[in-house]
Design a protein around this motif. Structure first.
Motif, mmCIF file in Angstrom:
data_model
loop_
_atom_site.group_PDB
_atom_site.id
_atom_site.type_symbol
_atom_site.label_atom_id
_atom_site.label_comp_id
_atom_site.label_asym_id
_atom_site.label_seq_id
_atom_site.Cartn_x
_atom_site.Cartn_y
_atom_site.Cartn_z
ATOM 1 N N SER A 135 0.835 -1.208 0.000
ATOM 2 C CA SER A 135 0.000 0.000 0.000
ATOM 3 C C SER A 135 0.874 1.264 0.000
ATOM 4 C CB SER A 135 -0.988 -0.010 1.156
ATOM 5 O OG SER A 135 -0.317 0.221 2.350
ATOM 6 N N GLU A 136 2.052 1.182 0.597
ATOM 7 C CA GLU A 136 2.968 2.331 0.557
ATOM 8 C C GLU A 136 3.330 2.653 -0.899
ATOM 9 O OE1 GLU A 136 6.851 1.614 2.215
ATOM 10 O OE2 GLU A 136 7.474 3.685 1.940
ATOM 11 N N LEU A 137 3.685 1.629 -1.654
ATOM 12 C CA LEU A 137 4.094 1.856 -3.050
ATOM 13 C C LEU A 137 2.913 2.297 -3.904
ATOM 14 C CD1 LEU A 137 6.683 -1.007 -3.597
ATOM 15 C CD2 LEU A 137 7.107 1.457 -3.449
ATOM 16 N N GLN A 138 1.754 1.724 -3.601
ATOM 17 C CA GLN A 138 0.562 2.109 -4.364
ATOM 18 C C GLN A 138 0.269 3.602 -4.180
ATOM 19 O OE1 GLN A 138 -3.086 0.250 -3.078
ATOM 20 N NE2 GLN A 138 -3.570 -0.275 -5.189
ATOM 21 N N SER A 139 0.365 4.068 -2.940
ATOM 22 C CA SER A 139 0.048 5.488 -2.744
ATOM 23 C C SER A 139 1.155 6.377 -3.318
ATOM 24 C CB SER A 139 -0.243 5.807 -1.278
ATOM 25 O OG SER A 139 0.886 5.554 -0.517
ATOM 26 N N ARG A 140 2.396 5.915 -3.265
ATOM 27 C CA ARG A 140 3.469 6.729 -3.873
ATOM 28 C C ARG A 140 3.301 6.823 -5.393
ATOM 29 N NH1 ARG A 140 8.473 5.079 -2.408
ATOM 30 N NH2 ARG A 140 8.757 4.907 -0.158
ATOM 31 N N GLN A 141 2.832 5.722 -6.002
ATOM 32 C CA GLN A 141 2.656 5.757 -7.459
ATOM 33 C C GLN A 141 1.536 6.709 -7.868
ATOM 34 O OE1 GLN A 141 2.532 1.604 -8.624
ATOM 35 N NE2 GLN A 141 4.631 1.354 -7.912
ATOM 36 N N GLN A 142 0.625 6.954 -6.924
ATOM 37 C CA GLN A 142 -0.410 7.949 -7.228
ATOM 38 C C GLN A 142 0.137 9.369 -7.090
ATOM 39 O OE1 GLN A 142 -3.499 6.700 -4.570
ATOM 40 N NE2 GLN A 142 -4.026 4.966 -5.871
ATOM 41 N N LEU A 143 1.106 9.524 -6.195
ATOM 42 C CA LEU A 143 1.689 10.860 -5.983
ATOM 43 C C LEU A 143 2.746 11.206 -7.030
ATOM 44 C CD1 LEU A 143 2.258 10.655 -2.117
ATOM 45 C CD2 LEU A 143 0.702 12.215 -3.276
ATOM 46 N N PHE A 382 15.653 9.086 -12.362
ATOM 47 C CA PHE A 382 16.065 8.165 -11.290
ATOM 48 C C PHE A 382 15.226 8.426 -10.032
ATOM 49 C CE2 PHE A 382 20.485 8.283 -13.407
ATOM 50 C CZ PHE A 382 20.239 7.126 -14.123
ATOM 51 N N ALA A 383 15.016 9.714 -9.727
ATOM 52 C CA ALA A 383 14.282 10.071 -8.503
ATOM 53 C C ALA A 383 12.841 9.568 -8.571
ATOM 54 C CB ALA A 383 14.303 11.587 -8.311
ATOM 55 N N ILE A 384 12.172 9.839 -9.692
ATOM 56 C CA ILE A 384 10.751 9.445 -9.792
ATOM 57 C C ILE A 384 10.628 7.917 -9.726
ATOM 58 C CG2 ILE A 384 8.684 9.513 -11.249
ATOM 59 C CD1 ILE A 384 9.748 12.175 -12.399
ATOM 60 N N ALA A 385 11.502 7.229 -10.455
ATOM 61 C CA ALA A 385 11.447 5.755 -10.446
ATOM 62 C C ALA A 385 11.690 5.227 -9.031
ATOM 63 C CB ALA A 385 12.466 5.186 -11.425
ATOM 64 N N MET A 386 12.614 5.875 -8.308
ATOM 65 C CA MET A 386 12.890 5.433 -6.932
ATOM 66 C C MET A 386 11.646 5.588 -6.044
ATOM 67 S SD MET A 386 15.205 7.200 -4.015
ATOM 68 C CE MET A 386 13.781 8.140 -3.481
ATOM 69 N N TYR A 387 11.018 6.758 -6.101
ATOM 70 C CA TYR A 387 9.830 6.972 -5.267
ATOM 71 C C TYR A 387 8.695 6.025 -5.650
ATOM 72 C CZ TYR A 387 11.618 11.242 -3.062
ATOM 73 O OH TYR A 387 12.334 12.129 -2.318
ATOM 74 N N ARG A 388 8.592 5.725 -6.932
ATOM 75 C CA ARG A 388 7.463 4.892 -7.387
ATOM 76 C C ARG A 388 7.636 3.408 -7.056
ATOM 77 N NH1 ARG A 388 4.015 6.137 -11.368
ATOM 78 N NH2 ARG A 388 4.434 4.151 -12.419
#
Ligand SMILES: [Fe+2]
Length: 674
Positions: A135-143, A382-388
């Motif tokens: 769920s952490e990754l799911q919400s980050r992918q929305q952000l 790199f940053a966006i891929a890391m957060y997602r």
């Protein structure tokens, strides 16, 4: 059960100490959860910036091993954002659990922190932890959503302005590095406001540029001002200036380059022919082919601006100096016919202007390709891929997060103010207007993953034995130190190559980087999966090196090398000469940037060369995302190696007229933030 909270020590106007809202806390153990507990508001009334607060949470039964801390903040009067560094929980039996946070707490429903020990996804055994991670990754992918800002660009963040960004990646309001602020300061401090009013007028002569140099006390830029027109100084900048990536060994002359043996004979001091010098590896070239056919900045109807796509032939003479021996500004035919080749023994105005054209081309390629594309935009991918794709508890997330700090925010600001339509880039540069997109698109078509691996990039340009190439020497030392640190960390968490293959998050991360770079050519070799630990180490070294060292090498020398306008004209206002003997000083002054454009240019390079307050340099990781001892030791070793590199560079620089400091680890910020 005792919890300790630590608030961010650095000052930020986003914080309002003493006005904290209601906070509820729940401890989640392997056996059961505590009750949702309201923390006594009176505590927070006294909760000053940087302080550590301790309080008790009563539980009736044992919770087991504490794996998650959940907290909610309910707004009292207005949404009071505050920053939490970390939470430590001590159980009645004395066991300690660390929960690194380092996040802004805004109006989120519930913040859930996982216990600090880094873990790969396959190491999470319980469904509770697996579910939290998912769920952490799911919400980050929305952000963190991808967006193609301009066709053909690397993908960037889906945000129209800095205010749209997620709280944790926004600039602090008090962050003084913000480009706009710096720029306005520059205009004021350098006394440029008066001169900008004389916008369209040319300078009288070269010395006249000194008027905007009055407030400058910088040894390098003063040295440039004194020596800019010397051939040795022109050649030196290809090695150790602000764009040290254009020079390549030349074994065969390009078809369109009309230079001949007769033309350069007088410059070759070994008594060999051009063919023999080529074979011996003493000839180098800087080729600005990327600018061929690009439409120059046409955003100001009152000022025609021009671009060229020069060839510059360079010679390593018997003194081991790199000097220019031939410059061609046009590319009229494949056979090189009809092209004029300018030479050092031409009259002084022809040669001076030819060199200025090369420097102007170099400045524009530097800004759009070397700097914007190959450090800023790539680091954002790199940053966006890391957060997602990487959970906060993933060791690679913990490793990379200091190296993506403020990168998305600075790039969003650049898209808003600098490289957008009518942005600052249009005001002073010949590649303003449609050329911004055209040049970046062209550069993307040849961008490869291997060109980001520093040692491979040196090999590809054939510059391994180029003398006095401090950018290469220092870059190699930093690359090696970084690679060894990354390798130490990777070994702690990945016992085998199979562990890498089984790590779903790391595989998704590299795949997402590929998506971010989807406009690169098919053969760009960005890996879409990683098979071995060695590949992972190289990939992560590329991420960290690009964000820190490579950006530092091409960013922080901008004022030094570009401030003296004749040394790097941001635009040219007359067409490039096509024949010899037709230009004079008046034509040169009418070609160079006018007073207004020189001021914009100077303000911009000044603002872009600033370190930020509280800058964190390579190896400085005050936010302790990692809590394990072996990683602490790896960080300590890294810092020791970096200190050694700094000392080597310091002693080398003692013997240099112009010290090369841009890749000294103590001057390399951790991330792209300006
Ligand atoms: Fe930059």
């Amino acid at each position: 059960m005792n919890s300790k909270w630590q608030k961010k020590p650095k000052q930020s106007s986003n914080e309002f100490a003493g006005t904290i809202d209601y906070v509820y806390l729940t401890l989640v153990g392997t056996e059961r959860c505590s009750d949702r507990t309201l923390l006594d508001k009176s505590f927070f009334d006294r909760f000053a910036r940087g302080s550590v607060m301790s309080f008790d949470v009563s539980v009736k039964e044992t919770l087991g091993h504490i794996v998650l801390v959940k907290f909610e903040k309910k707004k009292l009067l207005f949404n009071d954002q505050w920053y939490c560094r970390n939470i430590n929980v001590t159980s009645p039996s004395g066991d300690c659990f660390d929960f690194p946070c380092y996040r802004w707490i805004g109006n989120e429903k519930e913040v859930v922190l996982q216990e600090g020990m880094a873990r790969l996804p396959q190491d999470d055994q319980t469904s509770l932890l697996k579910e939290h991670r998912r769920s952490e990754l799911q919400s980050r992918q929305q952000l963190f959503r991808w967006k193609e800002w301009r066709p053909g660009f690397p993908m960037s963040i889906d945000a129209n302005s800095g205010t749209d960004l997620y709280l944790d990646i926004k600039f602090d309001v008090a962050k003084t590095v913000d480009f706009d602020l710096n720029y306005l300061k520059a205009i004021e401090n350098l006394g440029l406001n008066k001169l900008i009013s004389l916008f369209q007028s040319s300078w009288m002569d070269i010395a006249d540029f000194g008027k905007i140099f009055l407030n400058i006390k910088n040894p390098v830029s003063e040295y440039v001002m004194q020596n800019w027109n010397e051939d040795f100084m022109f050649g030196y900048q290809f090695l150790n200036g602000c764009n040290p990536v254009m020079i390549s060994k030349c074994m065969n002359l390009p078809d369109k380059f009309a230079v001949t043996q007769e033309m350069v004979q007088g410059s070759l001091d070994r008594g060999l022919t051009l063919q023999k010098e080529l074979k011996a590896g003493n000839i180098y070239i800087a080729d600005y082919a990327i600018l061929e056919g690009v439409q120059a900045n046409a955003t100001d109807p009152n000022t025609q601006q021009y671009l060229a796509a020069p060839f510059c032939l360079l010679y390593k003479n018997s003194q081991n100096e790199i000097i220019p021996i031939a410059i061609q500004l046009s590319r009229q035919s494949t056979a090189g016919e009809g092209n004029t080749v300018f030479l050092p023994n031409d009259n002084q105005y022809d040669w001076m202007l030819a060199k200025m054209w090369v420097k102007s081309s170099d400045f524009n390629v530097h800004q759009l390709v070397t700097h914007l594309l190959r450090t800023h935009l790539i680091s954002e991918v790199f940053a966006i891929a890391m957060y997602r794709q990487l959970a906060a508890v993933h060791p690679v997330y913990k490793l990379l997060i200091p190296h993506v700090h403020f990168t998305i925010a600075i790039n969003t600001a650049a898209r808003e103010n600098l490289i957008c339509e009518s942005g600052l880039f249009d005001k002073a540069n010949s590649t303003g207007g449609t050329a911004i997109v055209e040049v970046v698109q062209k550069a993307m078509k040849t961008l490869t993953y291997k060109s980001l691996c520093f040692p491979e990039a040196m090999k590809a340009r054939g510059v391994e034995d180029l003398p006095n190439y401090y950018y290469r020497d220092d870059g190699m030392m930093v690359w090696e130190a970084m690679k060894s640190f990354v390798s130490d960390v990777v070994k702690i968490y990945y016992g085998s190559d199979e562990t890498v293959q089984e790590d779903k998050e790391i595989q998704a991360f590299v795949k997402d980087v590929c998506f971010g770079m989807k406009n690169c050519p098919k053969n760009c070799e960005f890996p879409d999966s990683l098979k071995t630990r060695e590949q992972l180490v190289e990939f992560l070294t590329v991420v960290i090196f690009t964000a820190s060292a490579q950006h530092a090498a091409v960013n922080f020398g901008q004022y030094d090398w570009f401030a003296w306008v004749p040394n790097s004209p941001s635009t040219m206002r007359k067409p490039p000469p096509t024949q010899k003997g037709q230009v004079d000083m008046k034509y040169i002054m009418e070609s160079l940037p006018d007073r207004g454009r020189s001021c914009w240019h100077l303000g911009a390079v000044w603002a872009l060369s600033r370190f930020q307050d509280n800058e964190l340099f390579l190896g400085e990781y005050p936010d302790m995302y990692f809590t394990e001892q072996p990683v602490m030791e790896a960080i300590e070793n890294f810092r020791k190696k970096l200190a050694e590199v700094t000392n080597i560079i310091k002693s080398r620089n003692k013997n240099l007229k112009v010290p090369y400091c841009y890749l000294s680890p103590d001057q390399i910020p951790n991330s792209v933030a300006i």
